[in-house]
Design a protein around this motif. Structure first.
Motif, PDB file in Angstrom:
ATOM      1  N   ASP A  42       0.916  -1.264   0.189  1.00  0.00           N
ATOM      2  CA  ASP A  42       0.044   0.047   0.147  1.00  0.00           C
ATOM      3  C   ASP A  42       0.754   1.473   0.039  1.00  0.00           C
ATOM      4  OD1 ASP A  42      -2.101  -1.799   0.244  1.00  0.00           O
ATOM      5  OD2 ASP A  42      -2.396  -1.335   2.278  1.00  0.00           O
ATOM      6  N   SER A  45      -0.330   4.134   5.460  1.00  0.00           N
ATOM      7  CA  SER A  45      -0.898   3.161   6.305  1.00  0.00           C
ATOM      8  C   SER A  45      -1.062   4.413   7.570  1.00  0.00           C
ATOM      9  CB  SER A  45      -0.293   2.156   6.697  1.00  0.00           C
ATOM     10  OG  SER A  45      -0.621   1.476   7.930  1.00  0.00           O
ATOM     11  N   ARG A 135       7.688   1.089   9.227  1.00  0.00           N
ATOM     12  CA  ARG A 135       6.315   1.520   9.804  1.00  0.00           C
ATOM     13  C   ARG A 135       6.649   2.551  10.801  1.00  0.00           C
ATOM     14  NH1 ARG A 135       4.627  -2.937  14.722  1.00  0.00           N
ATOM     15  NH2 ARG A 135       6.643  -2.665  15.815  1.00  0.00           N
ATOM     16  N   THR A 151       1.671   1.877  12.521  1.00  0.00           N
ATOM     17  CA  THR A 151       1.055   1.594  11.164  1.00  0.00           C
ATOM     18  C   THR A 151       1.445   0.052  10.847  1.00  0.00           C
ATOM     19  OG1 THR A 151       3.144   2.213  10.048  1.00  0.00           O
ATOM     20  CG2 THR A 151       1.464   3.741  10.719  1.00  0.00           C
ATOM     21  N   ASN A 152       0.777  -0.293   9.641  1.00  0.00           N
ATOM     22  CA  ASN A 152       1.075  -1.415   8.953  1.00  0.00           C
ATOM     23  C   ASN A 152       2.567  -1.191   8.435  1.00  0.00           C
ATOM     24  OD1 ASN A 152      -0.995  -3.299   9.459  1.00  0.00           O
ATOM     25  ND2 ASN A 152      -2.109  -2.437   7.840  1.00  0.00           N
TER      26      ASN A 152
END
Length: 169
Positions: A42, A45, A135, A151-152
């Motif tokens: 992504d 995040s 992260r 976060t991821n």
């Protein structure tokens, strides 16, 4: 007779819908997880506070990471108090790992403190090494109330060497 037909339709509907409900968790389980963070491709995040020791002062906190491009990220977070308090703080930690690692490694950190306000935020744009998941983990506090968020993991690609070579050709 109508009840039997209705029951048979309900059973058939249930039977044929099972694959749709079981397929979604199977896909989520395919993604690797490291210390509670899903390793993703992504672009960004956001993590919200998960380990809250709430009192009367701390309302919420979040952490955020955004991949800005090859070898560049935005990292930061915000702490919000329920009202104006004597001291609001955020500590931001950037961590990194590669797929297959068993722990996150420290990369960078900083903190910010505000007095007689109801929030504090801090963020930075960082040049990082590509080929890693990054992260953001934050510790949030308002007076004596403390919480944390993370976060991821967001994959950051390496900067390509080809743009430097192509103009010379």
């Amino acid at each position: 007779m109508k009840k039997r037909i209705l029951s048979a339709l309900c059973v058939a509907l249930l039977f044929f819908s099972i694959p749709f409900f079981t397929a979604v968790p199977a896909r989520a389980a395919d993604k690797p997880v490291l210390d509670g963070s899903i390793l993703t491709q992504d672009r960004e995040s956001i993590g919200t506070d998960t380990k809250i020791t709430r009192g009367v002062d701390l309302m919420a906190g979040y952490s955020k990471i955004v991949r800005l491009g090859p070898e560049k990220i935005y990292a930061g977070g915000t702490t919000m108090a329920s009202r104006e308090v004597e001291k609001v703080m955020i500590s931001v930690m950037v961590e990194r790992a590669q797929e297959g690692d068993d722990a996150w490694s420290f990369y960078d950190s900083w903190q910010k403190e505000n007095h007689n306000v109801d929030r504090v935020g801090s963020n930075r744009t960082l040049e990082v090494e590509g080929g890693y998941y990054y992260r953001v983990r934050c510790i949030h506090s308002a007076n004596d109330d403390v919480s944390s968020s993370f976060t991821n993991g967001v994959y950051v690609e390496e900067d390509s060497i080809f743009p430097d070579i192509l103009p010379e050709l």
